[in-house]
Design an enzyme around this catalytic site. Structure first.
Site, PDB file in Angstrom:
ATOM      1  N   TYR A   1      13.121  -7.007  13.288  1.00 23.28           N
ATOM      2  CA  TYR A   1      13.607  -8.254  13.861  1.00 23.28           C
ATOM      3  C   TYR A   1      14.753  -8.809  13.039  1.00 23.28           C
ATOM      4  O   TYR A   1      14.883  -8.544  11.851  1.00 23.28           O
ATOM      5  CB  TYR A   1      12.485  -9.279  14.056  1.00 23.28           C
ATOM      6  CG  TYR A   1      11.723  -9.700  12.830  1.00 23.28           C
ATOM      7  CD1 TYR A   1      10.618  -8.982  12.388  1.00 23.28           C
ATOM      8  CD2 TYR A   1      12.079 -10.858  12.128  1.00 23.28           C
ATOM      9  CE1 TYR A   1       9.892  -9.399  11.270  1.00 23.28           C
ATOM     10  CE2 TYR A   1      11.361 -11.275  11.014  1.00 23.28           C
ATOM     11  CZ  TYR A   1      10.269 -10.537  10.592  1.00 23.28           C
ATOM     12  OH  TYR A   1       9.564 -10.939   9.489  1.00 23.28           O
TER      13      TYR A   1
ATOM     14  N   ASP B   1      13.806  -9.679  18.466  1.00 22.25           N
ATOM     15  CA  ASP B   1      12.557  -9.122  17.952  1.00 22.25           C
ATOM     16  C   ASP B   1      12.178  -7.857  18.698  1.00 22.25           C
ATOM     17  O   ASP B   1      11.970  -7.891  19.906  1.00 22.25           O
ATOM     18  CB  ASP B   1      11.462 -10.194  18.111  1.00 22.25           C
ATOM     19  CG  ASP B   1      10.129  -9.769  17.514  1.00 22.25           C
ATOM     20  OD1 ASP B   1       9.922  -8.563  17.278  1.00 22.25           O
ATOM     21  OD2 ASP B   1       9.292 -10.657  17.298  1.00 22.25           O
TER      22      ASP B   1
ATOM     23  N   GLY C   1      -9.150  21.822  -3.197  1.00 21.97           N
ATOM     24  CA  GLY C   1      -9.752  20.507  -3.423  1.00 21.97           C
ATOM     25  C   GLY C   1     -10.322  19.987  -2.113  1.00 21.97           C
ATOM     26  O   GLY C   1     -10.382  18.789  -1.856  1.00 21.97           O
ATOM     27  N   ALA C   2     -10.762  20.932  -1.282  1.00 15.94           N
ATOM     28  CA  ALA C   2     -11.177  20.600   0.090  1.00 15.94           C
ATOM     29  C   ALA C   2     -12.379  19.666   0.144  1.00 15.94           C
ATOM     30  O   ALA C   2     -12.588  18.985   1.146  1.00 15.94           O
ATOM     31  CB  ALA C   2     -11.477  21.880   0.854  1.00 15.94           C
ATOM     32  N   SER C   3     -13.174  19.640  -0.924  1.00 12.90           N
ATOM     33  CA  SER C   3     -14.363  18.776  -0.859  1.00 12.90           C
ATOM     34  C   SER C   3     -14.062  17.379  -1.399  1.00 12.90           C
ATOM     35  O   SER C   3     -14.947  16.536  -1.450  1.00 12.90           O
ATOM     36  CB  SER C   3     -15.514  19.425  -1.622  1.00 12.90           C
ATOM     37  OG  SER C   3     -15.130  19.626  -2.965  1.00 12.90           O
TER      38      SER C   3
ATOM     39  N   ARG D   1     -14.787  23.907  -5.639  1.00 14.02           N
ATOM     40  CA  ARG D   1     -15.796  24.513  -6.508  1.00 14.02           C
ATOM     41  C   ARG D   1     -17.188  24.540  -5.897  1.00 14.02           C
ATOM     42  O   ARG D   1     -17.981  25.421  -6.192  1.00 14.02           O
ATOM     43  CB  ARG D   1     -15.831  23.785  -7.857  1.00 14.02           C
ATOM     44  CG  ARG D   1     -14.734  24.303  -8.781  1.00 14.02           C
ATOM     45  CD  ARG D   1     -14.795  23.644 -10.111  1.00 14.02           C
ATOM     46  NE  ARG D   1     -14.724  22.191  -9.952  1.00 14.02           N
ATOM     47  CZ  ARG D   1     -14.189  21.373 -10.844  1.00 14.02           C
ATOM     48  NH1 ARG D   1     -13.688  21.850 -11.949  1.00 14.02           N
ATOM     49  NH2 ARG D   1     -14.158  20.085 -10.638  1.00 14.02           N
TER      50      ARG D   1
ATOM     51  N   HIS E   1       7.099   4.901  -3.883  1.00 15.82           N
ATOM     52  CA  HIS E   1       7.226   4.424  -2.501  1.00 15.82           C
ATOM     53  C   HIS E   1       8.393   3.437  -2.343  1.00 15.82           C
ATOM     54  O   HIS E   1       9.210   3.566  -1.435  1.00 15.82           O
ATOM     55  CB  HIS E   1       5.935   3.760  -2.029  1.00 15.82           C
ATOM     56  CG  HIS E   1       4.711   4.625  -2.171  1.00 15.82           C
ATOM     57  ND1 HIS E   1       4.751   5.988  -2.029  1.00 15.82           N
ATOM     58  CD2 HIS E   1       3.418   4.324  -2.428  1.00 15.82           C
ATOM     59  CE1 HIS E   1       3.532   6.487  -2.197  1.00 15.82           C
ATOM     60  NE2 HIS E   1       2.693   5.496  -2.446  1.00 15.82           N
TER      61      HIS E   1
HETATM   62  C1  BG6 Z   1      -0.894   5.163  -2.661  1.00 12.40           C
HETATM   63  C2  BG6 Z   1      -1.329   4.363  -3.855  1.00 12.40           C
HETATM   64  O1  BG6 Z   1       0.139   6.035  -3.016  1.00 12.40           O
HETATM   65  O2  BG6 Z   1      -0.442   4.289  -1.647  1.00 12.40           O
HETATM   66  C3  BG6 Z   1      -2.397   3.373  -3.466  1.00 12.40           C
HETATM   67  O3  BG6 Z   1      -1.835   5.244  -4.837  1.00 12.40           O
HETATM   68  C4  BG6 Z   1      -1.937   2.531  -2.301  1.00 12.40           C
HETATM   69  O4  BG6 Z   1      -2.730   2.543  -4.565  1.00 12.40           O
HETATM   70  C5  BG6 Z   1      -1.436   3.416  -1.173  1.00 12.40           C
HETATM   71  O5  BG6 Z   1      -3.028   1.765  -1.862  1.00 12.40           O
HETATM   72  C6  BG6 Z   1      -0.855   2.622  -0.029  1.00 12.40           C
HETATM   73  O6  BG6 Z   1      -0.617   3.471   1.052  1.00 12.40           O
HETATM   74  P1  BG6 Z   1      -0.710   2.929   2.540  1.00 12.40           P
HETATM   75  O7  BG6 Z   1      -0.319   4.100   3.370  1.00 12.40           O
HETATM   76  O8  BG6 Z   1      -2.122   2.500   2.761  1.00 12.40           O
HETATM   77  O9  BG6 Z   1       0.245   1.795   2.637  1.00 12.40           O
END
Ligand code: BG6
Length: 492
Positions: A377, A397, A12-14, A46, A241
């Site tokens: 902090y 801080d 998916g390099a491109s 591709r 996340h």
């Molecule tokens: C991604 C999400 O995983 O994380 C995005 O798909 C989001 O929607 C991004 O903007 C945020 O990452 P960062 O590194 O910019 O905080």
């Protein structure tokens, strides 16, 4: 090591991810002398491009003023094209890799291969199968595969993907990226928590009232609304996340820092949690900005009319174990908000007997500011200097650019790619971890997908939907009792 030669193959390099993240990260590693000299990088996609055409597309993303350094890196870049579904194309890819190995590996070096799948999820499985069939490293050299979210859309589809990958690949060969695990301040959580006596002593329900993990972005989904609409903010940010950060904040001390010791502890946290209910969430979707200058989510032509996909979510989760029973973990994330920041905020309980003081006390808070302007902090009560005896909020801080003046904070992808080259999986998501994470969110996601919940509309650029403060207060979250706000220090 010295005896290893590696080809990094970017599939998916491109595409966008490769151009924006993968190549710049590899470049930065090379620039800072972390990319082993015997590494070559082969792009695959591709588009029928020559290596030269390809590199001229990649080059603008490599920000550097030193043309020699760029030239040295570019000499390691190669490109070949082919489909994602034809066995013959993978046989050709294998030939291209072998040719690089024969040209560049030194005698006696093992010839390893890293496959980075910067690809849409629809082709993950066929590509992984083809790579296994045609492109594995030979003679006992290692092969590693990097995959990125989305890892399915719910528990079932994630398991399906997991089974398909596991049919041909060992767990120790699979590197599932959650790029938040590569961020400096997220990696720092383990040091802060387990290398400091005083944090260890207060890190539980006896001292902590609640934990808030917050992700705010100012931009909306402009340009990728169509893609985003299939997932929504809960899958995009919260389930991965924010939950990853939660497990690092909540886990017990791992026996060692080895990947499986760390991940064992993270999985234990997830398995002590109950699936989130939609009643324990606030969902929002942004509308146009108050001044009308910014469009609402539904104004994006790539978003289906009437979509109820949330662009904002707050959720409260509990961990039913000795350490955390009863402590709300409040996760919040949203797009098109008033500011951009990610932070972990640990709010401590009220001091017993605080009424002995003449002024109103605020709660202690420990804040780990992930981005921007990395900082740790601690908000604490201090005697106002002078002849009086009042208390006010002050802070210990540690703002990074001040404490670590001139130190460069690497991009998350850079840190993670280095981990892959070194074979360290501690900052990658293990199969059982992913499974546990999906289990927590799948029932709520199914309700949301079924359109059962109308998101609250909030204006683009605002703090989020109304009712948040009330929602938070319900779980005992105190806002500051004074007007205090921490100001990031500006660089000298
Ligand atoms: C991604 C999400 O995983 O994380 C995005 O798909 C989001 O929607 C991004 O903007 C945020 O990452 P960062 O590194 O910019 O905080």
């Amino acid at each position: 090591g010295q005896n290893e030669y590696v080809t990094v193959i970017v599939l998916g390099a491109s595409g966008d991810l490769a151009k924006k993240k993968t190549y710049p990260a590899l470049y930065s590693l090379a620039k800072h002398a972390f990319l082993p000299a015997s590494t070559h990088i082969l792009g695959y996609a591709r588009s029928n491009l020559s290596t030269q055409d390809f590199t001229s597309r990649i080059q603008p993303g490599l920000k550097d003023s030193d043309p020699q350094r760029i030239a040295a890196f570019v000499s390691k870049l190669h490109y070949t094209h082919g489909s994602y579904d034809q066995p013959q194309d993978y046989a050709n890819l294998d030939k291209a890799i072998t040719q690089l190995e024969n040209t560049h590996a030194l005698p006696g070096q093992s010839k390893n291969r890293v496959f980075y799948m910067a690809l849409p999820p629809s082709v993950f499985i066929p590509v992984a199968n083809m790579l296994h069939a045609h492109c594995r490293a030979h003679n006992g050299a290692w092969t590693r595969v990097i995959v990125e979210k989305p890892f399915g859309k719910d528990l079932e589809s994630s398991r399906e993907l997991g089974r398909a990958l596991a049919a041909n690949w060992h767990e120790h060969e699979l590197y599932r990226i959650d790029h938040y695990l590569g961020k400096e301040m997220v990696k720092n959580l383990i040091s802060l928590r387990f290398a400091n006596m005083f944090f260890g002593a207060v890190w539980d329900r006896h001292a902590i009232a609640n934990v808030q993990i917050t992700f705010k972005e100012m931009i909306g989904t402009e340009g990728r609304g169509g893609y985003f609409d299939e997932f929504g903010i809960v899958r995009d940010v919260m389930q991965n996340h924010l939950l990853q950060i939660l497990t690092l904040v909540a886990m017990d001390r791992p026996v060692t820092l080895l990947a499986d010791d760390v991940r064992n502890e993270k999985v234990k946290v997830l398995r002590c949690m109950r699936p989130i209910k939609t009643q324990d969430m606030v969902l929002g979707q942004y509308g146009p900005s108050e001044d009308g200058s910014k469009p609402g989510y539904l104004d994006d032509k790539t978003v289906p009319a009437g979509s109820k996909t949330p662009t904002y979510a707050a959720a409260v989760m509990f961990i039913d174990n000795d350490r955390w029973s009863g402590v709300p973990f409040i996760l919040r994330c949203g797009k098109a908000l008033n500011e951009a920041k990610t932070e972990v905020r640990i709010q401590f309980r009220d001091v017993p007997g605080g009424h002995m003081f003449p002024s109103t006390l605020s709660r202690n808070e420990l804040v780990i500011r992930v981005q921007p302007k990395e900082a740790v902090y601690l908000k604490l009560m201090n005697k106002e200097p002078g002849l009086g005896y009042k208390q006010h909020i002050a802070e210990l801080d540690m703002t990074y650019h001040e404490r670590y003046e001139g130190v460069r904070i690497p991009d998350a992808y850079e840190a993670l790619l280095l981990d892959v080259l070194r074979g360290d999986q501690a900052n990658f998501v293990r199969d059982d971890e992913l499974d546990a994470a999906w289990s927590l969110f799948t029932p709520a996601l199914h309700e949301i997908d079924a359109g059962k919940i109308d998101p609250l509309v909030y204006p683009y650029g605002s703090r989020g939907p109304n009712g948040l403060i009330k929602f938070m207060a319900q779980y005992g979250v105190e806002r500051d009792r004074t007007e205090y706000t921490w100001q990031p220090k500006t660089p000298k």
